[in-house]
Motif scaffolding. Sequence first.
Motif, mmCIF file in Angstrom:
data_model
loop_
_atom_site.group_PDB
_atom_site.id
_atom_site.type_symbol
_atom_site.label_atom_id
_atom_site.label_comp_id
_atom_site.label_asym_id
_atom_site.label_seq_id
_atom_site.Cartn_x
_atom_site.Cartn_y
_atom_site.Cartn_z
ATOM 1 N N PHE A 91 50.980 29.991 44.421
ATOM 2 C CA PHE A 91 50.063 31.032 43.968
ATOM 3 C C PHE A 91 49.946 32.102 45.058
ATOM 4 O O PHE A 91 50.492 31.970 46.151
ATOM 5 C CB PHE A 91 48.700 30.436 43.631
ATOM 6 C CG PHE A 91 48.706 29.588 42.386
ATOM 7 C CD1 PHE A 91 48.939 30.146 41.137
ATOM 8 C CD2 PHE A 91 48.478 28.218 42.464
ATOM 9 C CE1 PHE A 91 48.955 29.374 39.988
ATOM 10 C CE2 PHE A 91 48.485 27.429 41.323
ATOM 11 C CZ PHE A 91 48.723 28.010 40.085
ATOM 12 N N ARG A 92 49.206 33.166 44.762
ATOM 13 C CA ARG A 92 49.053 34.270 45.702
ATOM 14 C C ARG A 92 47.581 34.518 45.983
ATOM 15 O O ARG A 92 46.711 34.187 45.161
ATOM 16 C CB ARG A 92 49.723 35.535 45.154
ATOM 17 C CG ARG A 92 51.216 35.338 44.884
ATOM 18 C CD ARG A 92 51.874 36.610 44.387
ATOM 19 N NE ARG A 92 52.013 37.607 45.435
ATOM 20 C CZ ARG A 92 53.006 37.609 46.341
ATOM 21 N NH1 ARG A 92 53.928 36.664 46.334
ATOM 22 N NH2 ARG A 92 53.083 38.563 47.252
ATOM 23 N N ALA A 93 47.298 35.110 47.150
ATOM 24 C CA ALA A 93 45.914 35.375 47.549
ATOM 25 C C ALA A 93 45.895 36.522 48.536
ATOM 26 O O ALA A 93 46.918 36.899 49.114
ATOM 27 C CB ALA A 93 45.290 34.124 48.173
ATOM 28 N N VAL A 94 44.713 37.096 48.742
ATOM 29 C CA VAL A 94 44.537 38.073 49.812
ATOM 30 C C VAL A 94 44.666 37.325 51.135
ATOM 31 O O VAL A 94 44.081 36.261 51.325
ATOM 32 C CB VAL A 94 43.167 38.763 49.708
ATOM 33 C CG1 VAL A 94 42.981 39.755 50.860
ATOM 34 C CG2 VAL A 94 43.030 39.476 48.368
ATOM 35 N N GLU A 95 45.427 37.873 52.048
ATOM 36 C CA GLU A 95 45.764 37.183 53.285
ATOM 37 C C GLU A 95 44.522 36.761 54.077
ATOM 38 O O GLU A 95 43.703 37.584 54.463
ATOM 39 C CB GLU A 95 46.645 38.082 54.157
ATOM 40 C CG GLU A 95 47.183 37.406 55.396
ATOM 41 C CD GLU A 95 48.138 38.296 56.167
ATOM 42 O OE1 GLU A 95 49.185 37.797 56.631
ATOM 43 O OE2 GLU A 95 47.851 39.508 56.299
#
Length: 428
Positions: A91-95
């Motif tokens: 998945f992806r997220a704000v760093e």
Amino acid sequence: MKLKAFILSSLLLSSSNLSAAIMKPINGVINQVEPVIEQLKPNIRQPGDDLRKLELIDSAANLSTGLPVRLPIVNKLNEPVFVEVEVEQGFRAVERQWVILAEQHHQAKLAQIGAQIVNHKQYEGLGLSLVSFVVPPSYDSKTKLQALLSLDESALLDRNHIYQAQMRAQQGSLTKPRKPWCEIPVKVGMIDSAVDMEHPGFAAAQIKTQSFLPNQLASPSQHGTAIAGVMVGKHAQLTPRLTQATLYSAAVFYRQSDLSQGATLAAIVDALNWLVSSGVPVINMSFTGPDNAILAAAIDATTAKQVTLVAAAGNEGPAARPLYPAAYKNVIAVSAVNKEGAIYRWANQGDYIDFTALGVSVLTLQAGEGLGRESGTSMAAPHISAAAACLAAKSKATPESIYGQLEQLAKDLGEPGKDAVFGYGLID
């Protein structure tokens, strides 16, 4: 078509462990030519081995959008806003950005490790107070943060995840307009991208818009226009499912690439709070992503206000893991079928599927004054949202009673009763 098939077949059949590094650069091209494959497939008559190759090609066409592991997001002034990264489970997220249910002693401990507080927001509509913060790289782990803050597994702490729209372009011939679900005043909300408000198909529509994107970050209008077009768009060849609706459109999506757009958890919570505060009884959510403790809490708070939530089930295929928010128990999960009632080949399956609706080659408005066809569980969800909005307006019903009425309206497909492919069946 033949060249693409030859290249992909060679790559896919040469190794069972083909790396994502090879597939990602060609994935954008695959997604663009997939509608052409879909049109040509009925005419293909080949031996079994070649058909197996075709299945592998189809699988390749549905891989991730090919985004880099680390993607800087900039606004319309080309200024950096944040960086999104690939995190656990792909998945992806704000760093390195996290969100927690706000408590003063937690903030003090975060300060001790050099965490930066991004904001502290009170959500009056949801009854939640949340703090967003960025941690040093050595603390970028839920396990480490739980230990630091003395939290258990059930605590409201999670990443500021990124959620994805669930729609693909699709070609096809035009068909007769669909009938409205009702012709009475209703309110309905959507959390999506921006809507092309200059489109003549919305000239007679009542649409209230609000953007929840930070720092002059622009929202593309393709996806939101298509979703709104199903519910309230009007054209010589398109009849809106809701003829007298007031649509509340919350823009949360930003551009990731030419083929994809994302929305942060924080923006989605902002949108839910606005829609609840606006008294919207039904909310359409045509996006998917990971299970997230903060999102789950916001969903619970929304349904506690007697709001019916409808979400796209996802386009990752029948063997894919459950996706959220659709997989939450208090959200109506919608899958997609074509006009013959066959399941959309990329639709997620599972016990959480509640209903299906037309989601393949759906005629709708397109940004830039156009009219065209789109496919995906994203396109199926607004049909159910429109039906739920009509039921809510007619009876002042609770989410539970609306669900029961939809169950009665559903045409059973597949195995008798509720199943993992069609749910309770088709709502049309």
